[in-house]
Design an enzyme around this catalytic site. Structure first.
Site: not given
Ligand code: MV4
Length: 453
Positions: A165, A208, A292, A336
């Protein structure tokens, strides 16, 4: 097979690796900082080497000290666990050069996935679905304005060196782009020394969902189905479950094949996880790869009946990948447990554990390094235990984890046990109808701090 594995980690994951190594007849070497002299990973390993003072930078992250510890103990492999050096390409390569097998990804694997913009480009070329957006890095703010117009608002800018993030902003209207751009570039520059940015269409209220994969040294990979990790706070996962309540057999097949394609496209060796964003129409998009073993691997173990760490060690030793993928036979949920005060902004609460009652019984697993009389040091991650409940159905797994949380008592410090008791009662969690925005509307209820009579 390896004769002796050095575990370059601490806490529950060090213990987790030691347990499997012992079952495989492999000797173990623990390394520890002076703050961890009384830890169980030190006690349960066959040998232990002190590698420095409490600060991670001077102990668990000190590559030379760890390599020296491996050399003096004659270890022929190093297991890095998660965090610390687990995704460090330089360390993976240093192990290889020292003739010690790194039980993790190759430096090339790590480098290919570490830069997010180029990882995304690699995945797109391989035919793995990605979020529509910029073609790689954006050269300037002026270019960002044009690309955002082309993609259409809302958009998201992401630091190519990011993850977790940092250096990420969502932008809903053109007039907000400049401020977001400048602050994200600055944040990425100070956090990673790399201000490179790319842009994507913002996926609203995504889930996610990640796919566990395992690749061998001969170019073949399999998948071990999904974990739903949508419940997060500030990019820290709080609870995970498998199967995902949102999953269908058809979607699992598509995501599993995409994950295999992703792994095989880079010749991935060992255990890995492909993280996807899934939108409300069940479109899925590659987000990142974790190179990992992950914190939440036990839920996959519980529903597939695999020992994932054994699989990881076997693959590192040159075994072929299993000849089929694995599908959930049960439902498993993990909470967790952190040494944190959920009623004060999840503030860390290290200190002495004065009382401990671990839950048990049918379908309950607790992975932890703590015991009554253990003092949680303030220097490291606040996760102190993982509670995993497994049952034939989601409803039964939920009932089981609620029951186990009632039995779980840790005295002397604040923990997230009461928080999880509330979470497992929240209507949107119970229904399985949650997204990554779930925690934004979560209101802690202090009643859950009361002990069960
Ligand atoms: C995003 C998204 C919405 N749209 N990409 C969060 C961390 C990084 N790995 C990518 N993330 C996100 N990417 C697009 N195009 C929203 C997030 C995101 C998020 C993703 C999974 C779990 C929690 C999250 C919390 C905030 C934002």
């Amino acid at each position: 097979m390896f004769k002796k594995i050095l575990i370059a980690n601490r806490g529950e994951i060090a213990l987790r690796v030691i347990r499997t190594a012992k079952e495989m007849g492999i000797s173990t070497v623990a390394v520890y900082s002076t703050a961890d002299a009384n830890s169980l990973h030190v006690r349960f390993a066959d040998e232990a080497v002190c590698i420095g003072p409490p600060a991670s930078k001077e102990s668990y992250l000190k590559q030379l000290s760890i390599l020296s510890a491996a050399e003096v103990t004659n270890a022929d492999a190093i297991h890095p666990g998660y965090g610390f050096l687990s995704e460090n390409a330089e360390f993976s390569d240093a192990c290889r050069k020292a003739g010690i097998k790194f039980i993790g990804a190759t430096a090339d694997n790590i480098n290919k996935m570490g830069d997010k913009a180029s990882a995304k480009a690699t995945m797109k070329t391989a035919g793995v679905p990605t979020v529509p957006g910029s073609d790689g890095l954006i050269p300037s703010y002026e270019a960002a304005v044009e690309i955002a117009e082309k993609i259409g608002y809302p958009v998201m800018i992401k630091a190519t060196a990011g993850g977790g993030g940092k250096g990420m902003r969502d932008i809903w209207k053109p007039e907000d782009l400049q401020k977001a751009w400048e602050s994200a570039v600055m944040e990425a520059e100070s956090a990673f020394g790399n201000g490179g940015m790319y842009m994507e269409k913002l996926i609203q209220e995504p889930r996610h969902i990640e796919i566990q994969i395992a690749g061998d040294q001969y170019g073949k990979a399999i998948h071990l189905s999904e974990r739903d990790c949508s419940v997060q706070r500030r990019h820290q996962k709080l609870t995970e479950e498998t199967p995902s309540p949102f999953m269908t057999d058809e979607l699992r097949e598509k995501m599993g094949q995409a994950a295999i394609k992703a792994a095989e496209a880079i010749g991935y060796e060992g255990l890995g996880t492909i993280e996807f964003l899934v939108d409300k129409n069940r479109n899925f998009y590659f987000m990142e790869m974790n190179t990992r073993v992950q914190v939440e691997h036990p839920i996959t173990e519980q529903v597939t009946m695999l020992d994932i760490v054994r699989l990881q060690i076997n693959l590192a030793a040159g075994s072929k990948a299993p000849d089929h993928s694995f599908y959930p036979q049960m439902h498993s949920i993990e909470c967790r447990i952190n040494a944190e005060d959920s009623y004060n902004g999840f503030r860390p609460s290290p200190g002495l554990i004065t009382e401990l009652n671990l839950p048990g019984g049918n379908g309950v697993r607790v992975d932890t390094h703590v015991y009554a009389g253990y003092k949680i040091p303030p220097y490291y991650d606040s996760m102190i235990a993982k509670l995993i409940a497994t049952a034939p159905t989601r409803e039964e797994a939920l009932a089981k984890i609620r029951r186990a949380l009632e039995e779980f008592h840790i005295g002397g410090i604040k923990t997230t046990i009461p928080f999880h008791r509330q979470l497992m009662d929240e209507p949107d969690f119970v229904s399985g109808n949650y997204t990554n925005e779930f925690m934004e509307s979560f209101v802690p209820n202090e009643d859950y701090q009361k002990l069960i009579p």
